[in-house]
Scaffold this active site. Structure first.
Site, PDB file in Angstrom:
ATOM      1  N   GLU A  21     -11.808  32.218  13.493  1.00 16.81           N
ATOM      2  CA  GLU A  21     -11.933  33.124  12.358  1.00 16.81           C
ATOM      3  C   GLU A  21     -13.301  33.782  12.352  1.00 16.81           C
ATOM      4  OE1 GLU A  21     -12.293  34.820   8.389  1.00 16.81           O
ATOM      5  OE2 GLU A  21     -13.604  33.326   9.237  1.00 16.81           O
ATOM      6  N   GLU A  22     -14.313  33.003  12.709  1.00 12.28           N
ATOM      7  CA  GLU A  22     -15.685  33.511  12.663  1.00 12.28           C
ATOM      8  C   GLU A  22     -16.020  34.350  13.898  1.00 12.28           C
ATOM      9  OE1 GLU A  22     -17.068  33.302   9.993  1.00 12.28           O
ATOM     10  OE2 GLU A  22     -16.780  31.378   8.996  1.00 12.28           O
TER      11      GLU A  22
ATOM     12  N   HIS B 247      -9.691  27.870   8.710  1.00 10.55           N
ATOM     13  CA  HIS B 247     -10.289  27.765  10.040  1.00 10.55           C
ATOM     14  C   HIS B 247     -11.235  26.577  10.119  1.00 10.55           C
ATOM     15  CE1 HIS B 247     -14.228  29.454   8.738  1.00 10.55           C
ATOM     16  NE2 HIS B 247     -13.495  30.158   7.899  1.00 10.55           N
TER      17      HIS B 247
ATOM     18  N   GLU C 213     -10.610  30.276   1.956  1.00 11.38           N
ATOM     19  CA  GLU C 213     -11.983  30.791   2.113  1.00 11.38           C
ATOM     20  C   GLU C 213     -12.806  30.518   0.847  1.00 11.38           C
ATOM     21  OE1 GLU C 213     -13.663  32.075   4.572  1.00 11.38           O
ATOM     22  OE2 GLU C 213     -12.001  32.102   6.010  1.00 11.38           O
TER      23      GLU C 213
ATOM     24  N   HIS D  74     -22.698  30.335   5.720  1.00 11.54           N
ATOM     25  CA  HIS D  74     -23.412  30.961   6.850  1.00 11.54           C
ATOM     26  C   HIS D  74     -24.932  30.797   6.756  1.00 11.54           C
ATOM     27  CE1 HIS D  74     -19.876  33.796   8.162  1.00 11.54           C
ATOM     28  NE2 HIS D  74     -19.446  32.680   7.618  1.00 11.54           N
TER      29      HIS D  74
ATOM     30  N   ASP E   3     -13.392  26.517  12.753  1.00  6.43           N
ATOM     31  CA  ASP E   3     -14.607  26.953  13.453  1.00  6.43           C
ATOM     32  C   ASP E   3     -15.686  27.298  12.429  1.00  6.43           C
ATOM     33  OD1 ASP E   3     -13.089  29.250  12.725  1.00  6.43           O
ATOM     34  OD2 ASP E   3     -14.183  30.491  14.152  1.00  6.43           O
TER      35      ASP E   3
ATOM     36  N   ASP F 266     -17.759  26.739   4.085  1.00  7.46           N
ATOM     37  CA  ASP F 266     -16.914  27.671   4.848  1.00  7.46           C
ATOM     38  C   ASP F 266     -16.452  27.025   6.132  1.00  7.46           C
ATOM     39  OD1 ASP F 266     -15.693  29.916   5.817  1.00  7.46           O
ATOM     40  OD2 ASP F 266     -17.520  30.978   6.317  1.00  7.46           O
TER      41      ASP F 266
END
Ligand code: ZN
Length: 388
Positions: free
Chosen positions: A139-140, A74, A168, A357, A76, A105
């Site tokens: 995805e997030e 992903h 990931e 994150h 995003d 990520d």
């Protein structure tokens, strides 16, 4: 892009930086997929842009034949949050470390895979088969208009994927030290206990929902769901909320609520867990005379890619590069592998995710290079002897 023969060389670090500089916080794409599309076309990939709802997705394929290895990921990223010591979208390299939202990520892993695919060359001269990238911008977020929809689109086209690697950040200290071969499922529950409101001085005229809820919470929280299974840790149950919202000291409230989450292994299904909770609630409801409502929402079922030829190829290849076989793990949260597992065997192999994150998300530049080498070696091994 420098070329040698039919190979185009891609600098994984430069590509990761370019991707990070597109601030693609879900559901925004901010040009991230445009850039990826241009690079993949340069490498000979046939690129499809697949917008669903307000989400941009991309599917790119190189090669018409099988076997077909897909890389899923992903572009995003989660919101920046606070506490950064650098601009989160500047993609600065400081002391050999790349900083930025998406560095771990998982924009760097996408860049590493693209660089590895470039190194692998073009079919049919350099290999027989197909490499694809399935990249979503969702995805997030709620993950409704992303991987799920692209997989449906692929199915409708009759396109078959044989194996998939999800990029990931699943490693623990270094790229390739851990590979996820499964994930636990996740289900959220809400409990609402309805009694009868009344005066604390006359409890016999009321029906207090608090002792009933406390009894149920205690039963659920102390129950051992299982002892783990061959590839999974024991399932866990964690309460996240307990609410009455009553400020009055002389009122027995009419209702009390609680919420909890279960992370479950392959010994349970959402149905089996929901039935268990409902059974416990029914007993307490009968004992207390209160009405208990149980609602649940599954956010992912558990999956396992049983160790076999594909996981062996991944393990052997990583050992050849790093000198150490990866640890096969099934821990952690959920990922889009939960959807892909219905299509083909899937493993998750990416960077170390310690800063994902968080503020100052970062990855050592050497780790991006190491992951590129691992992906390139996996591609070479895969097409040299497909694990079919
Ligand atoms: Zn991710």
């Amino acid at each position: 892009m420098p070329t040698s023969g039919d190979r185009v060389e891609i600098d994984a670090l430069a590509l990761a930086q370019a991707l990070i500089r597109r601030p693609s916080v879900t559901p925004k794409d901010a040009g991230a997929l445009d850039m990826l599309e241009a690079v993949l076309k340069e490498l000979g990939f046939v690129v499809h842009r697949l917008p669903f709802g307000d989400i941009e997705n991309l599917y790119a394929r190189l090669g018409d034949d099988g076997p077909h290895l897909c890389f899923a990921g992903h572009t995003d990223v989660v919101p920046v949050g606070e506490g950064w010591s650098t601009d989160p979208f500047a993609a600065e390299v400081k002391d050999g470390t790349l900083y930025g939202r998406g560095a771990a990520d998982m924009k760097s892993a996408i860049a590493a895979f693209v660089a590895a695919a470039a190194r692998n060359g073009k079919p049919p001269e350099k290999f027989k088969g197909a490499i694809s990238l399935l990249i979503t911008g969702d995805e997030e977020g709620v993950a409704v208009n992303g991987t799920v929809k692209v997989l449906e689109w692929l199915k409708a086209r009759g396109e078959k994927i044989n194996h998939c690697i999800v990029g990931e950040p699943t490693s623990s200290a270094h790229a390739g030290d851990t590979v996820k071969i499964g994930r636990r499922g996740s289900i959220n529950f809400k409990l609402a206990v309805k009694g009868v409101q009344g005066h604390v001085g006359y409890p016999q005229k009321a029906k207090n929902p608090i002792p009933a809820l406390a009894g149920l919470v205690s039963q659920l929280a102390t129950h051992k769901l299982d002892k783990g299974s061959e590839h999974f840790d024991p399932s866990t149950l964690a309460f996240t909320s307990l609410d009455v919202g009553n400020d009055a000291t002389n009122v027995i409230p009419g209702e009390a609520r609680a919420a909890f989450n279960i992370r479950f292994n392959d010994k349970h299904t959402p149905d089996s867990l929901t039935n268990w909770v409902k059974d416990r609630a029914a007993i307490i409801a009968q004992e207390s005379g209160c009405e208990i409502t149980v609602t649940s929402q599954t956010s992912g079922v558990s999956f396992l890619t049983a160790p076999g030829k594909f996981t062996q190829l991944i393990s052997d290849t990583i050992a050849g590069i790093t000198g150490q076989s990866p640890f096969f793990s099934t821990s952690g949260g959920t990922s889009d592998a939960r959807f892909i597992k219905d299509v083909c065997p899937v493993v998750e192999l990416g960077l170390a995710g310690a800063t994902m994150h968080k503020a100052d998300e970062c990855v050592p530049v050497a780790e991006i290079a190491a992951l590129t080498d691992i992906y390139a070696a996996v591609l070479a091994a895969y097409f040299a002897k497909p694990p079919l």
